[in-house]
Design a protein around this motif. Structure first.
Motif, short mmCIF file in Angstrom:
data_model
loop_
_atom_site.label_atom_id
_atom_site.label_comp_id
_atom_site.label_asym_id
_atom_site.label_seq_id
_atom_site.Cartn_x
_atom_site.Cartn_y
_atom_site.Cartn_z
N GLU A 57 38.30 56.88 38.22
CA GLU A 57 37.35 55.98 37.55
C GLU A 57 36.44 55.28 38.56
O GLU A 57 35.31 54.93 38.25
CB GLU A 57 38.10 54.89 36.77
CG GLU A 57 39.04 55.41 35.70
CD GLU A 57 38.34 55.57 34.36
OE1 GLU A 57 37.38 54.86 34.12
OE2 GLU A 57 38.81 56.43 33.58
N LEU A 58 36.97 55.04 39.76
CA LEU A 58 36.19 54.31 40.77
C LEU A 58 35.49 55.25 41.76
O LEU A 58 34.92 54.79 42.74
CB LEU A 58 37.08 53.34 41.54
CG LEU A 58 37.58 52.11 40.78
CD1 LEU A 58 38.37 51.20 41.71
CD2 LEU A 58 36.43 51.33 40.14
N ASP A 59 35.54 56.55 41.46
CA ASP A 59 34.92 57.51 42.37
C ASP A 59 33.42 57.19 42.52
O ASP A 59 32.71 57.09 41.51
CB ASP A 59 35.10 58.94 41.80
CG ASP A 59 34.73 59.98 42.83
OD1 ASP A 59 34.74 59.66 44.03
OD2 ASP A 59 34.39 61.11 42.42
N GLN A 65 31.63 48.70 44.18
CA GLN A 65 32.23 47.40 43.84
C GLN A 65 33.70 47.62 43.49
O GLN A 65 34.03 48.12 42.41
CB GLN A 65 31.49 46.79 42.64
CG GLN A 65 31.79 45.32 42.46
CD GLN A 65 31.71 44.87 41.01
OE1 GLN A 65 31.14 45.55 40.16
NE2 GLN A 65 32.31 43.73 40.71
N ARG A 66 34.62 47.26 44.40
CA ARG A 66 36.03 47.62 44.23
C ARG A 66 36.93 46.40 44.13
O ARG A 66 38.14 46.49 44.30
CB ARG A 66 36.47 48.56 45.37
CG ARG A 66 35.59 49.82 45.45
CD ARG A 66 36.02 50.76 46.52
NE ARG A 66 37.15 51.60 46.13
CZ ARG A 66 37.07 52.76 45.47
NH1 ARG A 66 35.91 53.24 45.10
NH2 ARG A 66 38.17 53.44 45.16
N GLU A 67 36.35 45.23 43.83
CA GLU A 67 37.17 44.02 43.73
C GLU A 67 38.10 44.09 42.53
O GLU A 67 37.73 44.62 41.47
CB GLU A 67 36.29 42.76 43.60
CG GLU A 67 35.54 42.39 44.85
CD GLU A 67 34.27 43.20 45.04
OE1 GLU A 67 33.86 43.90 44.09
OE2 GLU A 67 33.71 43.14 46.15
N ALA A 68 39.30 43.56 42.74
CA ALA A 68 40.31 43.62 41.68
C ALA A 68 41.29 42.46 41.89
O ALA A 68 41.25 41.80 42.93
CB ALA A 68 41.07 44.95 41.78
N TYR A 69 42.10 42.22 40.89
CA TYR A 69 43.19 41.27 41.10
C TYR A 69 44.41 41.71 40.29
O TYR A 69 44.28 42.41 39.28
CB TYR A 69 42.78 39.83 40.71
CG TYR A 69 42.38 39.63 39.26
CD1 TYR A 69 43.27 39.13 38.32
CD2 TYR A 69 41.10 39.96 38.84
CE1 TYR A 69 42.89 38.95 37.00
CE2 TYR A 69 40.71 39.79 37.51
CZ TYR A 69 41.61 39.28 36.60
OH TYR A 69 41.24 39.13 35.28
N PHE A 70 45.56 41.33 40.80
CA PHE A 70 46.80 41.50 40.04
C PHE A 70 47.07 40.19 39.31
O PHE A 70 46.88 39.10 39.88
CB PHE A 70 47.99 41.73 40.98
CG PHE A 70 48.26 43.16 41.34
CD1 PHE A 70 48.55 44.11 40.37
CD2 PHE A 70 48.27 43.55 42.67
CE1 PHE A 70 48.84 45.42 40.72
CE2 PHE A 70 48.56 44.86 43.03
CZ PHE A 70 48.84 45.79 42.04
N LYS A 71 47.57 40.31 38.09
CA LYS A 71 47.96 39.13 37.32
C LYS A 71 49.41 39.28 36.88
O LYS A 71 49.83 40.38 36.50
CB LYS A 71 47.07 39.00 36.08
CG LYS A 71 47.45 37.80 35.18
CD LYS A 71 46.60 37.75 33.91
CE LYS A 71 45.22 37.23 34.16
NZ LYS A 71 45.16 35.83 34.59
N ALA A 72 50.14 38.19 36.93
CA ALA A 72 51.51 38.19 36.38
C ALA A 72 51.66 36.98 35.47
O ALA A 72 51.27 35.87 35.85
CB ALA A 72 52.55 38.10 37.50
#
Ligand code: IMP
Length: 190
Positions: A104-106, A110-117
């Motif tokens: 999907e990101l190929d 812009q590759r910013e992301a975050y994990f959420k818990a």
């Protein structure tokens, strides 16, 4: 020592939680002979965390902790988000999930992301939530062998290595789960 059932079948989450809560006795679903997958039909982390905790609380009447978490990628409008576990389809594998994200990101810069818990605790019959987020970016290819899930492609802000390359004690200081656990510890005074 305080005791909690941790409502997960995910071995990676279980291992991290045991390290994050050394002063609490963590009882796994395996320990109570619970083998069923608990459905997570909702579109929010809070609702999915709640159903996991409530399902186990109804069966045991004991204090329960659950974790609903996921990877949210800005360029994908927050996907895979709550659908992180099965993003690559059924049956789930970390490899298929990672491949889908990288596809999907190929070509996407812009590759910013975050994990959420979102942690859901049922304590004295009352429901409590704790939240943690960690910012980072998605690597161009998997890096490292440790950890679980999307760890090989998530590089936390301020680092060059992925969560699967960084030592566990570093992940366990920075991660979404670690941040949520700090609040849980304050609440439990543990
Ligand atoms: P769920 O909370 O059971 O819906 O699953 C969350 C999914 O998000 C996991 O199966 C992983 O794919 C991903 N995930 C959550 N936390 C982490 C983490 O700390 N590292 C890597 N992947 C994670």
């Amino acid at each position: 020592m305080k005791k909690l059932i941790f409502a997960t079948n995910n071995k990676g989450k279980l291992k991290e939680m045991q390290l994050l809560l050394p002063n609490i006795e963590i009882i796994s679903l395996n320990d109570i002979n619970w083998t069923e997958e608990i459905d997570e039909p909702f579109d929010t982390f809070h609702e999915n965390a709640l159903i996991k905790a409530v399902t186990i609380f109804k069966a045991t009447q004991l204090p329960v902790l659950s974790d609903d978490s996921g990877l949210c990628i800005h360029a994908l409008n927050g996907a895979p988000g709550v659908h992180s576990a099965y993003y690559g389809g059924h049956p789930r594998t970390d490899q298929k999930n990672i491949n889908k994200v990288l596809e999907e990101l190929d070509g996407v810069a812009q590759r910013e992301a975050y994990f959420k818990a979102i942690l859901c605790l049922i304590w004295d019959g009352q429901v409590h939530y704790f939240e943690g987020n960690v910012d980072g970016r998605i690597a161009n290819s998997p890096m490292g062998e440790d950890g679980f899930g999307y760890d090989p492609i998530f590089v936390p802000e301020g680092y060059q290595e992925s969560f699967a390359q960084l030592p566990m004690d570093i992940k366990n200081k920075l991660s979404h789960r670690a941040i949520a656990v700090q609040q849980l510890l304050t609440f439990l005074n543990a």
